[in-house]
Design a protein around this motif. Structure first.
Motif, short mmCIF file in Angstrom:
data_model
loop_
_atom_site.label_atom_id
_atom_site.label_comp_id
_atom_site.label_asym_id
_atom_site.label_seq_id
_atom_site.Cartn_x
_atom_site.Cartn_y
_atom_site.Cartn_z
N ASP A 610 0.94 -1.11 -0.19
CA ASP A 610 -0.06 0.18 0.12
C ASP A 610 0.83 1.25 0.12
N GLY A 611 1.69 1.21 0.95
CA GLY A 611 2.41 2.54 0.91
C GLY A 611 3.80 2.40 0.04
N GLY A 612 4.21 1.36 -0.32
CA GLY A 612 5.27 1.26 -1.14
C GLY A 612 6.85 1.26 -0.42
N ARG A 613 6.46 1.08 1.03
CA ARG A 613 7.79 1.16 1.89
C ARG A 613 8.31 -0.36 1.83
N ILE A 614 9.75 -0.23 1.97
CA ILE A 614 10.57 -1.49 2.20
C ILE A 614 11.10 -1.43 3.41
N ASP A 615 10.64 -2.60 4.27
CA ASP A 615 11.12 -2.52 5.45
C ASP A 615 12.26 -3.61 5.58
N VAL A 616 13.64 -3.03 5.80
CA VAL A 616 14.76 -4.28 5.65
C VAL A 616 14.73 -4.86 7.16
N ALA A 706 22.48 -3.58 -4.25
CA ALA A 706 21.69 -4.58 -4.94
C ALA A 706 21.03 -5.59 -4.36
N ALA A 707 21.37 -6.25 -3.17
CA ALA A 707 20.82 -7.09 -2.59
C ALA A 707 19.11 -6.31 -2.00
N LEU A 708 19.17 -5.31 -1.86
CA LEU A 708 18.13 -4.55 -1.50
C LEU A 708 17.15 -4.67 -2.66
N ALA A 709 17.48 -4.13 -3.79
CA ALA A 709 16.68 -4.35 -5.06
C ALA A 709 16.38 -5.85 -5.57
N ASN A 710 17.23 -6.48 -5.32
CA ASN A 710 16.93 -8.09 -5.50
C ASN A 710 15.86 -8.52 -4.47
N ALA A 711 15.89 -8.28 -3.20
CA ALA A 711 14.86 -8.63 -2.32
C ALA A 711 13.60 -7.98 -2.64
N LEU A 712 13.56 -6.93 -2.86
CA LEU A 712 12.44 -6.02 -3.28
C LEU A 712 11.94 -7.17 -4.44
N ALA A 713 12.46 -7.44 -5.50
CA ALA A 713 12.10 -7.92 -6.76
C ALA A 713 11.31 -9.43 -6.02
N ASP A 714 12.06 -9.90 -5.25
CA ASP A 714 11.78 -11.16 -4.79
C ASP A 714 10.39 -11.47 -4.15
N ALA A 715 10.18 -10.06 -3.31
CA ALA A 715 9.14 -10.00 -2.61
C ALA A 715 7.94 -9.68 -3.38
N THR A 716 7.92 -8.88 -4.64
CA THR A 716 6.83 -8.22 -5.10
C THR A 716 6.98 -8.74 -6.75
N GLY A 717 7.88 -9.12 -7.18
CA GLY A 717 7.93 -9.56 -8.53
C GLY A 717 8.45 -8.20 -9.33
N VAL A 718 8.71 -7.02 -8.55
CA VAL A 718 8.85 -5.70 -9.28
C VAL A 718 10.23 -5.72 -9.30
N ARG A 719 10.88 -5.09 -10.50
CA ARG A 719 12.43 -4.92 -10.54
C ARG A 719 12.42 -3.39 -10.86
N ILE A 720 13.03 -2.61 -9.72
CA ILE A 720 13.48 -1.21 -9.84
C ILE A 720 14.82 -0.84 -10.21
N ARG A 721 15.03 -0.22 -11.18
CA ARG A 721 16.33 0.06 -11.62
C ARG A 721 16.85 1.44 -11.51
N GLU A 728 7.18 6.19 -3.76
CA GLU A 728 6.59 6.30 -5.00
C GLU A 728 6.82 5.26 -6.08
N ARG A 729 8.23 5.20 -6.22
CA ARG A 729 8.59 4.27 -7.34
C ARG A 729 7.98 2.77 -7.12
N VAL A 730 8.16 2.44 -5.91
CA VAL A 730 7.72 0.81 -5.50
C VAL A 730 6.31 1.11 -5.87
N ARG A 731 5.35 1.95 -5.42
CA ARG A 731 3.98 1.99 -5.67
C ARG A 731 3.73 1.90 -7.00
N ALA A 732 4.42 2.84 -7.80
CA ALA A 732 4.10 2.93 -9.43
C ALA A 732 4.59 1.74 -10.05
N ALA A 733 5.66 1.08 -9.77
CA ALA A 733 6.01 -0.23 -10.16
C ALA A 733 4.95 -1.38 -9.97
#
Lengths: 737, 156, 451
Positions: A610-616, A706-721, A728-733
């Protein structure tokens, strides 16, 4: 940590074997391999032993290093090394860090080279001094070397005759050139190196001792503030100095062209005068630069292409995958804005500064002031963490200029928060394009292009890199920045993948003049290049239907790289990871500069869609820095690099318009706070005693991102480059997925 | 003349009442603990205790803290006898450059004096006003937990 | 029912409030009414097939997300530090504490078994899935106006989440549910808003959102003794968790009239240079509206601006005409005037000049206080709270930071400062509630775990 002062069998054993030796360095292991005949580390540049070690008649031991404490634990590590090889307790070592009047010139404390350069030099110099002392004692007592014992700064025979180090050197000079090889203490006999000795500088820092240049108070000292123009091209057309000089406590208004500073007896008075001067000054504003889009400007700017791997002509293949990545201008944003104290007295100028390189700074100030080098002394005192080339050198130049206008009075210049944010040189905006061919699950072809501004505009003995110099009546233009050559690189640092790939081509597009002022920010181009490479490796692994860790291992020949990867994966629990909605894991690896420390990072995140926040939630790292002088120091630096890189990658981008910098403070350039730091960060240090030092400080920046971007992709299927990975970018993606 | 009570001592300073406490502490009283980080109340490097509350000394004019008890880092312990919080930070080696640490220590003291057994969430919230740029957060949190043990054991 | 506890900025927390004495007196009346109410109980709807996580049209889900942001669902339905929409937040009312429910599609602890129809009934009539009354802490007195299609979109959005199993605490209400029927009979008018043909589509859209999902009146309207919004005093201002929600009608205390542009900026960013910052309970509202399509926020602004028409701005002569003029300059103006040693800490003017003016008279930092509703408002509540707590933007997001002055200022200094600002900057009649608000604000701070 204090060793027993009794005789130690291991030491006796060592000395009995004194002829046949211990570890000697395999110099060829260094990428910048010296010829075997020259002395190791910085000894090559400063070969005399007494440049590094001094033993006084009363036995006091002083060790000199041309490197500086940045909060990375350098003082402690060098002390440990010296204590080890000199066979004395660390607390008996007095350490002097970079001072143009006293220490060797070791250039910049940068590039994670301190252990390699200075640690190596001190280790060898100390060992050779010790050997000299043993030889002197053997002669004095008429005994064999191997019949002597070293203890508490003295050497004794079996029958109890003793001479202190001080007595032994009384009539001797240590002004002898270092040998290429030394008798070093065997790894298994070490007492100090390899131990997590507590930091020597922390106690003073937690009780309010004078620990920083900010705390330096000299008699008769005055407080100065610079009055900077709205941007670096503005010119000062008018300032009513007389009115300002009438303000309470005012000593002087210093003006040289567009360089403007106010000096007062008390600090707050100087701030008041600065504010009045800001209001009163009239600036001639140049044409707006026009560029507000960092990436468009980068793409359009003149550039030179360097093919640093592979053929001149591009690879023309049908790519399995390609991707483009972006990284904005980012800041050092040191927590303590830059500060310097300068005193011009008797035609000699002394500058106390937290610059990473006092010798290069001295040369630059000399050129700026048109003063001979010998009349200038630059002494390092700690500042807050700099993470590269921040405002330290400029503050030093400011102080020097003002001091010349007030001979005999020490001048303290403190930059304001807004000034540090607006004037420090940033980490350059960068774009990369990666292309690869996969065949039967292996990468066969790889093409990488990185476009970047410079990653060093350090004032290397050139006045024109100092901000004050641009503002003078006779301004000095900054010399054109140069790319840093491989194997270290600048924008192209870590742009060549370490992976075994048959056909690799790497191009570095060097943009000499980017939109904003740029220079070295921790890890230089490696942060972005590793972000790109390691994000892309995951994309390829997915295309190959392979586990990301296994995919990397498959492509790596370097066993130490494999060790680091396997350790991080195992401690993270990579193969047992429990999947849950919104939870993801990511992995990344790099060998810094391809020849320095190995760092592997595994990360677990929770993503709020919902918020697009990534909690490490959890980070597990493995680092191999070679010979680990202080394992806890390595852990501390790596934890710090991880958290800082998370802040960069989640939040940070310098905002600017066509006239000025908008990121002025922590409100307009937010960084990570306690609310968002991970639940846990574990760092596992792989220790390799007796092997070359590989450094530590910058190794974690790239893999963490990169580990962060890869974890995001793993969690959501979404790749941000594109960095930063904002909500905002996460929500948009996510909404497009 | 403004009268201030700093670390149990009465000090008279000849400073404009509008002067933020930070500059009086550093400039007039030569105390190093409170540091200039931003001058805007955004980073917490300047944190001191006023009547037990954590306060940004960079935006607090001495005008409003006259006759009120002010404690700085120096008032919590010395090199010879570090206070519980200071000792905890040493034990956990909770510093890299260390510039933010005095503010962290003072803020921790304020927290633990009121709440000697804070949860992790409470610690994070309490320290949120203080920034660390080096990324020492994990160690700082460990140091606070360690200091809390001392407070709980009545050793603070 | 007085509803409190929208999502708060980090330094506020929901603690149980003392039950109002008036409320106790009413309990008697309630219990009497209860007897009657029991006879009018609602029935559960026909048993519905339990729904599993539904895969809906992404466009509908996206629309539902935006509508839920306007409705601020997550603010109440997320516990402090908890996972989004999983519920468990304590909402204090003078009639006890009610805990927000789990809105994820968990079949046992969430809405997993709900149907769209049951969800609509909850929104429109305030009836739960099992037929029981819902406490109007859930503002169905506003949500009743949400059209079916929008309620369905919100439902689809909620159902698109991952189910999270979470038990929420039991409510501690002194008023039993059936008594709500009585309350509804007095104060609840279900049903949609008929469009107002005398205004255009944008205005109507704004009204639909404000009076419906936005439930602005839940804070910005005064409430009666039984906690119902007073329908006669539309948007005349109210209180929420100690903060004042200023009047949004012709009684707006804003020194400078709100334009549609200002309002839109404010609602989307939480800040407007001519009016001030969204603080307290309003901060999460603007954080949510930042994620909503601009057209909808603008419509809200159009409607609210129209409600404020007729407000006479009390712009003081000292307000600067163009406070944000210096875009290029590193603006470090406004040195506090030096004053003599006679200035004491209880001299409000001296406190203002030395502690506040440094930012509040500096372009691009704090707003000039002559423009701030905080000091022209009928109550000192907001001035006291903002001064004590400061303003903190959302983690990681750029936004104004105002440091907390609660520790730096004593109660007497705060009083002197408030009196000075009210008299010399707002040029308004003195507040009578300064000391009371200070005491309340101090209690609110203590009620949380200290920091």
């Amino acid at each position: 940590m204090t060793p027993s002062s009794k005789f130690q069998p291991s030491r006796r054993r060592f000395l009995a074997e004194s002829g046949a030796l211990v570890v000697s360095f395999a110099l060829a292991r260094y990428a910048d391999a010296q010829p075997a005949a020259s002395a190791p580390g910085s000894l090559a540049k400063a070969p005399n032993l007494d440049s590094w070690i001094r033993v006084d008649a009363d036995g006091a031991i002083t060790v000199f290093t041309g490197k500086v404490e940045l909060g990375q634990g350098l003082k402690t590590a060098i002390t440990q090394i010296a204590a080890e090889e000199l066979f004395v307790e660390p607390k008996s070592i007095r350490l002097v860090t970079a001072d143009t009047a006293r220490t060797p010139d070791e250039g910049q404390t940068a590039g994670s080279n301190s252990m390699k350069d200075s640690g190596t030099a001190v280790m060898n110099a100390a060992a050779q001094v010790r050997e000299m002392l043993v030889g002197l004692a053997a002669t004095r007592f008429g005994v064999e070397r191997n019949a002597l014992l070293l203890q508490d700064g003295a050497i004794r025979t079996r029958d109890g005759r003793t001479a202190t180090y001080g007595e032994l050197v009384a009539n001797q000079s240590l002004h002898v050139a270092a040998q290429a090889q030394s008798s070093l203490v065997e790894a298994k006999a070490r007492r100090y190196i390899g131990k997590s000795m507590p930091r020597v500088d922390i106690p003073a820092k937690v009780v309010g001792g004078a620990a920083y240049v900010h705390d330096l108070r000299l008699p008769n000292m005055v407080h100065a503030r610079v009055v900077r123009p709205p941007n670096r091209s503005a010119r000062l057309t008018m300032i009513d100095a007389q009115t300002i000089e009438k303000m309470p406590g005012m000593v002087k208004v210093v003006r040289n062209g567009s360089f403007l500073a106010v000096v007062a007896e008390r600090e707050f008075q100087a701030i008041g005068a600065m504010r009045a001067a800001n209001r009163a000054a009239k600036w001639d504003m140049p044409q707006a630069r026009g560029a507000t889009d960092a990436y468009a400007a980068l793409a359009a700017a003149p550039h030179e292409d360097f093919v640093i791997q592979g053929d001149k002509s591009p690879i023309t293949k049908a790519w399995t995958r390609q991707a483009t990545f972006r990284r904005p201008y980012q800041m050092h944003a040191s927590i303590g804005p830059s500060c310097a104290v300068a005193l011009y007295e008797g035609e000699k100028l002394t500058v106390w500064t937290h610059s990473q390189g006092v010798y290069p700074l001295r040369g630059s100030i000399a050129e700026m002031l048109k003063m001979p080098l010998e009349r200038i002394r630059c002494v390092h005192m700690e500042g807050s963490g700099c993470y590269g080339h921040n405002g330290a050198d400029d503050a030093a130049a400011d102080a020097a200029l003002i001091a010349l206008a007030l001979p005999g009075r020490p001048v303290r210049v403190q930059w304001m928060r807004e000034q540090e944010h607006a004037w420090e040189p940033y980490g350059s905006a960068m774009t990369t394009t990666v292309q690869a061919v996969l065949q039967s699950g292996s990468i066969t072809d790889w093409q990488f292009e990185v476009t970047s501004g410079p990653h060093s505009t350090r004032p290397e003995r050139k006045g024109g890199y100092l901000a004050a110099a641009w503002l003078l009546q006779e301004p000095m233009a900054p010399p054109p920045p140069q790319p840093i050559p491989q194997p270290d690189g600048g924008g192209d640092r870590n742009s060549i993948p370490l992976y075994s790939i048959p056909n690799v081509r790497v191009v570095h597009r060097f943009v000499r003049d980017p939109t904003l002022r740029v220079s070295a920010l921790r890890s230089l181009g490696a942060y972005m290049n590793v972000f790109s490479i390691e994000s892309f490796m995951d994309e390829l692994a997915a295309a190959a239907n392979a586990d990301p860790v296994a995919f990397r291992l498959r492509h790596l020949a370097d066993t130490r790289a494999q060790d680091a990867i396997k350790l991080a994966a195992e401690r993270f629990g990579w193969s047992d990871f429990k999947r849950r909605p919104g939870k993801g894991r990511g992995f990344a690896f790099a060998r810094y500069k391809n020849h320095a420390a190995y760092a592997a990072i595994a990360m677990e995140v929770d993503v709020d869609r919902d918020g697009g926040r990534i909690d490490v939630t959890r980070v597990v790292a493995a680092i191999d820095s070679g010979d680990a002088v202080n394992p806890d120091g390595i852990r501390n630096q790596t934890e710090g690099g991880i958290v800082q890189s998370l802040s960069w990658t989640l939040y940070e981008a310098v905002r600017f318009d066509d006239k000025t910098i908008e990121s002025r403070d922590w409100a307009s350039y937010p960084i990570m706070r306690f609310a968002s730091v991970p639940r846990s960060v574990e760092v596992h240090v792989i220790e390799r005693p007796g092997t070359p030092f590989l450094g530590t400080g910058e190794a974690a920046q790239g893999p963490t991102s990169a580990a962060l971007a890869n974890a995001l992709a793993d969690a959501t299927g979404v790749r941000i480059r594109e960095i930063p990975l904002t909500p905002e970018r996460v929500r948009a993606a996510l909404s497009q997925a | 003349m403004i009268t201030l009570k700093v670390n149990g001592q009465t000090r008279n300073v000849d400073a404009d009442p509008a002067t933020p406490l930070l500059y009086v502490l550093r400039d007039h009283l030569q105390l190093n603990g409170a540091k200039y980080g931003c001058g805007l109340g955004q980073c917490g490097a300047c944190t001191v205790l006023v009547e037990g509350e954590a306060v940004f000394s960079c935006i607090t004019p001495i005008l409003v803290v006259q006759e009120r008890s002010i404690r700085t880092l120096e008032g919590l312990g010395t090199a010879e006898h570090p206070g519980a919080v200071q000792q905890a930070f040493i034990d956990e080696q909770a510093a890299q450059c260390g510039y933010c640490i005095p503010g962290m220590i003072v803020r921790t003291q304020a927290l633990l004096e009121k709440n000697p057994a804070p949860t992790d969430e409470e610690i994070r919230k309490a320290l949120n006003a203080s920034l660390c740029r080096c990324g020492t957060h994990m160690r700082i949190l460990r140091a606070v937990r360690r200091a809390a043990q001392s407070f709980k054991a009545g050793k603070a | 029912m007085r509803r409190t506890s929208v999502e708060k900025p980090p330094n506020l927390s929901a603690g149980p409030k003392i039950v109002a004495r008036r409320a106790l007196a009413l309990v008697g009346a309630m219990l009497f009414a209860l007897a009657g109410a029991c006879l009018i109980g609602q029935q559960a709807l026909q048993a519905q097939t339990p729904s599993t996580r539904t895969v809906s049209d992404p466009a509908v889900v996206a629309k539902g997300a935006a509508l839920a942001a306007i409705g601020n669902c997550a603010s109440c339905h997320t516990a402090e530090g908890g996972k989004t929409l999983v519920g468990g937040r304590a909402l204090d009312t003078p009639f006890g504490t009610v805990y927000s429910t789990n809105l994820t599609p968990d079949p046992d602890t969430g809405i997993g078994r709900w149907s769209a129809r049951e969800f609509r009934r909850a929104m429109h009539q305030g009836i739960g899935r099992d037929g029981r009354e819902l406490y109007p802490a859930f503002p169905y007195d506003h949500y009743t106006r949400v059209i079916e299609e929008d309620a369905d979109a919100i439902f689809a959005y909620l159902m698109s989440h991952d189910p999270v199993r979470a038990k929420i605490p039991e409510n501690r209400m002194i008023v039993p549910r059936p008594a709500v029927t009585f309350w509804k009979s007095l104060y609840f008018k279900p049903g949609p808003l008929p469009p107002d043909a005398t205004h255009d589509a944008q205005w109507n859209r704004g009204r639909y959102l404000v009076e419906g999902l936005g439930h602005c009146g839940a804070c910005h309207k005064p409430r009666n003794a039984l906690g119902a919004e007073d329908p006669q005093r539309a948007l005349a201002g109210g209180r929420i968790e100690g903060w004042s929600a200023p009047a949004l009608n012709a009684q707006s205390p804003a020194p400078r009239a709100w334009t549609v542009e200002n309002l839109t900026t404010y609602l989307r960013t939480g800040f407007d240079m001519q009016h001030g910052v969204a603080a307290g309970a309003m901060a999460p509202v603007t954080q949510n509206l930042a994620t909503v399509p601009e057209a909808d926020v603008r419509a809200i602004a159009v409607y609210i601006a129209s409600q404020m028409r007729g407000a006479r701005p009390a712009e003081s002569p000292t307000a600067s005409s163009n406070p944000a003029s210096e875009t290029a300059q590193v603006a470090e103006d406004a040195v506090p005037d030096s004053f003599g040693a006679a200035a004491t800490g209880t001299d409000g003017s001296a406190v203002y000049k030395s502690a506040c003016a440094g930012c509040h008279e500096r372009a691009q930092r704090g707003i000039p206080l002559s423009l701030s509703t905080t000091i022209t408002d009928a109550t000192s509540a907001n001035l006291v709270r903002i001064t004590f707590e400061g303003v903190t933007p959302r983690e990681g997001q750029a936004g104004g930071i105002m440091p907390a002055f609660g520790g730096a200022l004593t109660d007497r200094q705060m009083t002197a400062l408030a009196e000075y600002l009210r008299k010399e900057i707002a040029h308004a009649p003195p507040w009578s509630d300064i000391e009371r608000e200070i005491a309340k604000a101090r209690d609110e701070q203590k009620g949380k775990k200290p920091s």
